[in-house]
Write a protein that holds these residues in place. Structure first.
Motif, PDB file in Angstrom:
ATOM      1  N   GLY A  32       0.814  -1.201   0.000  1.00 16.08           N
ATOM      2  CA  GLY A  32       0.000   0.000   0.000  1.00 16.08           C
ATOM      3  C   GLY A  32       0.852   1.258   0.000  1.00 16.08           C
ATOM      4  O   GLY A  32       2.059   1.228   0.267  1.00 16.08           O
ATOM      5  N   LEU A  33       0.205   2.363  -0.289  1.00 16.16           N
ATOM      6  CA  LEU A  33       0.846   3.675  -0.276  1.00 16.16           C
ATOM      7  C   LEU A  33       0.044   4.588   0.634  1.00 16.16           C
ATOM      8  O   LEU A  33      -1.192   4.562   0.630  1.00 16.16           O
ATOM      9  N   GLN A  54      -4.528   0.954  -1.226  1.00 15.92           N
ATOM     10  CA  GLN A  54      -4.099  -0.437  -1.158  1.00 15.92           C
ATOM     11  C   GLN A  54      -3.802  -0.938  -2.575  1.00 15.92           C
ATOM     12  O   GLN A  54      -4.693  -0.964  -3.419  1.00 15.92           O
ATOM     13  N   LEU A  55      -2.563  -1.304  -2.801  1.00 12.62           N
ATOM     14  CA  LEU A  55      -2.183  -1.873  -4.090  1.00 12.62           C
ATOM     15  C   LEU A  55      -2.476  -3.364  -4.124  1.00 12.62           C
ATOM     16  O   LEU A  55      -2.926  -3.901  -5.148  1.00 12.62           O
ATOM     17  N   GLN A  56      -2.218  -4.045  -3.008  1.00 12.90           N
ATOM     18  CA  GLN A  56      -2.495  -5.470  -2.874  1.00 12.90           C
ATOM     19  C   GLN A  56      -2.923  -5.775  -1.451  1.00 12.90           C
ATOM     20  O   GLN A  56      -2.329  -5.277  -0.493  1.00 12.90           O
ATOM     21  N   ASN A  95     -10.812  -7.395   3.985  1.00 11.57           N
ATOM     22  CA  ASN A  95     -10.579  -6.002   4.365  1.00 11.57           C
ATOM     23  C   ASN A  95      -9.873  -5.213   3.262  1.00 11.57           C
ATOM     24  O   ASN A  95      -9.302  -4.152   3.513  1.00 11.57           O
ATOM     25  N   PHE A  96      -9.930  -5.730   2.036  1.00 12.06           N
ATOM     26  CA  PHE A  96      -9.374  -4.977   0.913  1.00 12.06           C
ATOM     27  C   PHE A  96     -10.251  -3.751   0.633  1.00 12.06           C
ATOM     28  O   PHE A  96     -11.458  -3.860   0.420  1.00 12.06           O
ATOM     29  N   GLU A  97      -9.619  -2.601   0.640  1.00 16.63           N
ATOM     30  CA  GLU A  97     -10.294  -1.330   0.351  1.00 16.63           C
ATOM     31  C   GLU A  97      -9.329  -0.498  -0.481  1.00 16.63           C
ATOM     32  O   GLU A  97      -8.293  -0.077   0.016  1.00 16.63           O
ATOM     33  N   ARG A  98      -9.655  -0.278  -1.715  1.00 12.54           N
ATOM     34  CA  ARG A  98      -8.708   0.340  -2.642  1.00 12.54           C
ATOM     35  C   ARG A  98      -8.252   1.708  -2.168  1.00 12.54           C
ATOM     36  O   ARG A  98      -7.064   2.045  -2.235  1.00 12.54           O
TER      37      ARG A  98
END
Length: 281
Positions: A32-33, A54-56, A95-98
């Motif tokens: 992530g960044l 989130q990148l991955q 919990n993936f949230e772009r």
């Protein structure tokens, strides 16, 4: 396996070995960044921002639940009778949230003996969380049972979770944006004693968007089956796509708010007011 010890037969049972699974079986990866910035427009006015991208957030294992450090995973159990693509597929974790953006500004008035007043605004923008189309507590098929029997297992595992779309987390709940405001006033009374009052308005524009919903599906026995006898199609529940209360559950992820939340413990959805008073000394 069978066991005889000290001339006593323990009968036939499954040998259970608890161990850390190999990395090629249990996998999680996060990249992530985070961007942060702050700018002072004047001495009493500032603008701040933070954005997490989130990148991955990818893998086949969601991890332990809250307060369950000793919980185990079924990954690797009875491998002959399960297909990883249907039971433990890879994909975006729950919990993936772009994107998660917070942008706020604060303006302060120092009024001497009349006290101090501050006004602030906060913009909250969240992408939709990932979810999976899967059915829990699906009984073993006759094909799976026959495989286990032929492999020599004296017992069988319990019900299984079955994924239908071939990837974990390939569905997304809805994203949203809300705007909050806060007014804070305190006035000096004696030395360092300062009574204060704080008035908060969450979701000022009254965004009542449905951001999560029931994801319950069941296997459709009328659809073709895979090599283990599991249906490849599903039937949505009667409440699928609707709010089924204040929270919903997808697989092992619970307490998903169906409407934007003001703060922890608040009733999800709609404009929310909060007033606080106190003393500083």
């Amino acid at each position: 396996m069978g066991c005889v010890r000290n001339c006593i037969s323990a009968g036939t049972f499954t040998n259970r070995l608890y161990m850390n699974a190999p990395n090629d079986q249990v996998y999680r990866k996060y990249q992530g960044l985070v961007f942060q910035s702050r700018y002072r427009i004047t001495d009493n006015w500032s603008v701040n921002g933070q954005d997490t991208v989130q990148l991955q957030n990818y893998g086949d294992y969601e991890g332990e639940g809250s307060n369950t450090p000793g919980s185990t995973s079924a990954i690797g159990n009875y491998p002959e009778a399960f297909d990883t693509a249907r039971t433990f597929p890879f994909g975006d974790l729950q919990n993936f949230e772009r994107n998660r953006l917070r942008l706020w500004s604060i303006y302060n008035w120092q009024m001497g003996s009349r006290g101090a007043l501050s006004v602030s605004g906060l913009l909250r923008v969240d992408s939709g969380l990932a979810y999976s189309l899967a059915a829990k507590n699906v009984p073993l098929t006759s094909t799976q049972t026959a495989i286990l029997t032929a492999a020599g297992y004296p017992d069988q595992p319990g019900p299984q979770t079955v994924f239908f779309t071939g990837a974990r987390g390939d569905q997304n709940f809805a994203g949203y944006g809300v705007f909050d405001m806060s007014i804070n006033y305190d006035v000096p009374v004696f030395r360092s004693l300062k009574p204060w009052v704080k008035f908060d308005v969450y979701n000022l524009l009254n965004n009542e968007k449905l951001i999560a919903w029931s994801t319950t599906v069941t296997p459709n026995k009328a659809t073709p089956v895979d090599n283990l006898g599991l249906p490849t199609g599903y039937t949505p529940s009667s409440t699928f796509g609707t709010a089924t209360g204040n929270t919903v559950t997808n697989l092992n992820n619970s307490n998903i708010n169906t409407f934007p939340l003001a703060f922890a413990g608040a009733q999800p959805g709609g404009r929310t007011f909060r007033v606080s008073v106190g003393f500083r000394f």
